[in-house]
Design a protein around this motif. Structure first.
Motif, PDB file in Angstrom:
ATOM      1  N   GLU A   1      39.213  12.916  24.462  1.00 33.59           N
ATOM      2  CA  GLU A   1      38.115  14.681  24.826  1.00 33.59           C
ATOM      3  C   GLU A   1      36.578  13.760  23.516  1.00 33.59           C
ATOM      4  O   GLU A   1      35.316  13.997  23.976  1.00 33.59           O
ATOM      5  CB  GLU A   1      37.659  15.217  23.344  1.00 33.59           C
ATOM      6  CG  GLU A   1      37.385  16.447  22.581  1.00 33.59           C
ATOM      7  CD  GLU A   1      37.852  17.055  22.114  1.00 33.59           C
ATOM      8  OE1 GLU A   1      37.206  18.234  22.235  1.00 33.59           O
ATOM      9  OE2 GLU A   1      39.072  16.597  21.148  1.00 33.59           O
TER      10      GLU A   1
ATOM     11  N   PRO B   1      31.650  10.655  26.209  1.00 29.88           N
ATOM     12  CA  PRO B   1      31.071  11.611  26.974  1.00 29.88           C
ATOM     13  C   PRO B   1      30.370  12.797  28.122  1.00 29.88           C
ATOM     14  O   PRO B   1      31.258  11.996  28.885  1.00 29.88           O
ATOM     15  CB  PRO B   1      29.314  10.468  26.560  1.00 29.88           C
ATOM     16  CG  PRO B   1      30.331   9.389  25.914  1.00 29.88           C
ATOM     17  CD  PRO B   1      31.408   9.523  26.561  1.00 29.88           C
ATOM     18  N   LEU B   2      30.094  13.372  28.241  1.00 32.94           N
ATOM     19  CA  LEU B   2      29.825  14.998  28.450  1.00 32.94           C
ATOM     20  C   LEU B   2      31.613  15.749  29.162  1.00 32.94           C
ATOM     21  O   LEU B   2      30.728  16.824  29.321  1.00 32.94           O
ATOM     22  CB  LEU B   2      28.899  14.459  29.962  1.00 32.94           C
ATOM     23  CG  LEU B   2      27.055  13.477  29.764  1.00 32.94           C
ATOM     24  CD1 LEU B   2      27.227  13.165  31.439  1.00 32.94           C
ATOM     25  CD2 LEU B   2      26.513  14.841  28.883  1.00 32.94           C
ATOM     26  N   ILE B   3      31.861  14.982  29.931  1.00 39.58           N
ATOM     27  CA  ILE B   3      33.291  15.048  30.467  1.00 39.58           C
ATOM     28  C   ILE B   3      34.396  15.034  29.498  1.00 39.58           C
ATOM     29  O   ILE B   3      35.535  15.742  30.099  1.00 39.58           O
ATOM     30  CB  ILE B   3      33.199  14.592  31.701  1.00 39.58           C
ATOM     31  CG1 ILE B   3      33.678  13.115  31.745  1.00 39.58           C
ATOM     32  CG2 ILE B   3      32.391  14.803  33.136  1.00 39.58           C
ATOM     33  CD1 ILE B   3      34.084  12.055  32.456  1.00 39.58           C
TER      34      ILE B   3
ATOM     35  N   TRP C   1      36.011  18.368  29.103  1.00 43.34           N
ATOM     36  CA  TRP C   1      37.553  18.767  30.595  1.00 43.34           C
ATOM     37  C   TRP C   1      38.099  18.409  30.143  1.00 43.34           C
ATOM     38  O   TRP C   1      39.583  18.676  31.725  1.00 43.34           O
ATOM     39  CB  TRP C   1      36.151  18.337  31.616  1.00 43.34           C
ATOM     40  CG  TRP C   1      35.839  18.887  32.593  1.00 43.34           C
ATOM     41  CD1 TRP C   1      36.719  20.238  33.443  1.00 43.34           C
ATOM     42  CD2 TRP C   1      36.819  18.985  33.999  1.00 43.34           C
ATOM     43  NE1 TRP C   1      36.967  20.465  34.926  1.00 43.34           N
ATOM     44  CE2 TRP C   1      37.177  19.265  35.229  1.00 43.34           C
ATOM     45  CE3 TRP C   1      36.810  16.964  34.243  1.00 43.34           C
ATOM     46  CZ2 TRP C   1      37.776  18.837  36.120  1.00 43.34           C
ATOM     47  CZ3 TRP C   1      37.560  16.550  34.798  1.00 43.34           C
ATOM     48  CH2 TRP C   1      38.192  17.355  36.075  1.00 43.34           C
TER      49      TRP C   1
END
Length: 224
Positions: free
Chosen positions: A164, A167-169, A172
């Motif tokens: 988690e 960064p960024l993804i 998702w």
């Protein structure tokens, strides 16, 4: 009897030239331990493949008894280990093989790196090898949860928290692996099982096939 079966198959598929080409392939002198003591470092790749085969065969046996749901996962592992004939041995082979294969791949990677075997024209094979390493790490990660004991559960929660943080993804990716952004439960176990048994093995077999084809075409790299 076996000769007749072989002749029957060979007459229809012409397999003799295929295995003859493999069996008669010359091995370079520098990888022969009888001629060079340092040639043992070239065994790491073959030993890694041998352990991978053991992992696949033992995993197939384990999958016959494993139940991938949170109510029966631990009980199925217990039954396999203590009730099934030779179950403890097979599970032990799979458990320790998961660690040994990483060690062997690491040693094989070091050999390739320090001998410069990743350089032209073997750059693509180096990339494929790194991908194989990543897939094997993924197999170890996803397989760790499957016994569904407390150690596996909390270790997987830590892993998902690390994912988690990407960064960024990151969020998702965590949801993709866990099935839910907050809870590690039935969906997580089912997804890890599917990834461990279907997705990653398929990727592994494809990458190993490419790896062997490239080795055959380019040959074994020379000494340092």
């Amino acid at each position: 009897m076996l000769n007749k079966i072989y002749d029957w198959i060979d007459e229809r598929l012409d397999i003799t030239p295929i295995w003859r080409d493999i069996a008669d392939h010359e091995v370079p002198e520098h990888v022969n331990p009888a001629h060079h003591f340092s040639a043992f470092v070239y065994c790491f790749g073959g030993l890694t493949f041998f352990v991978v085969v053991i992992q696949i065969l033992s995993g197939m046996f384990l999958a016959m008894y494993y139940v991938p749901d949170i109510k029966n996962a631990w009980e199925s592992v217990y039954y396999l280990q203590y009730e099934v004939a030779f179950g403890q041995i097979v599970r032990g082979m799979h458990h320790w093989g998961a660690s040994i294969v990483i060690v062997m791949m690491f040693l094989h990677t070091l050999r390739v790196f320090f001998q410069g075997a990743y350089k032209k024209p073997r750059e693509l094979n180096w990339i494929v090898g790194v991908c194989i390493f990543a897939v094997m790490l993924g197999l170890g990660l996803t397989g760790y949860l499957l016994p569904w004991d407390m150690k596996a559960l909390f270790a997987t929660k830590v892993t998902l928290n690390i994912v988690e943080s990407v960064p960024l993804i990151g969020p998702w990716l965590k949801t993709l692996l866990a099935g839910d952004p907050y809870i590690t439960g039935a969906q997580t176990l089912a997804r890890f099982f599917a990834i461990h048994v279907f997705f990653l093995p398929a990727a592994l077999l494809l990458l190993i096939g490419i790896h062997f084809i490239l080795i055959r075409r380019q040959g074994i790299s020379g000494p340092l």
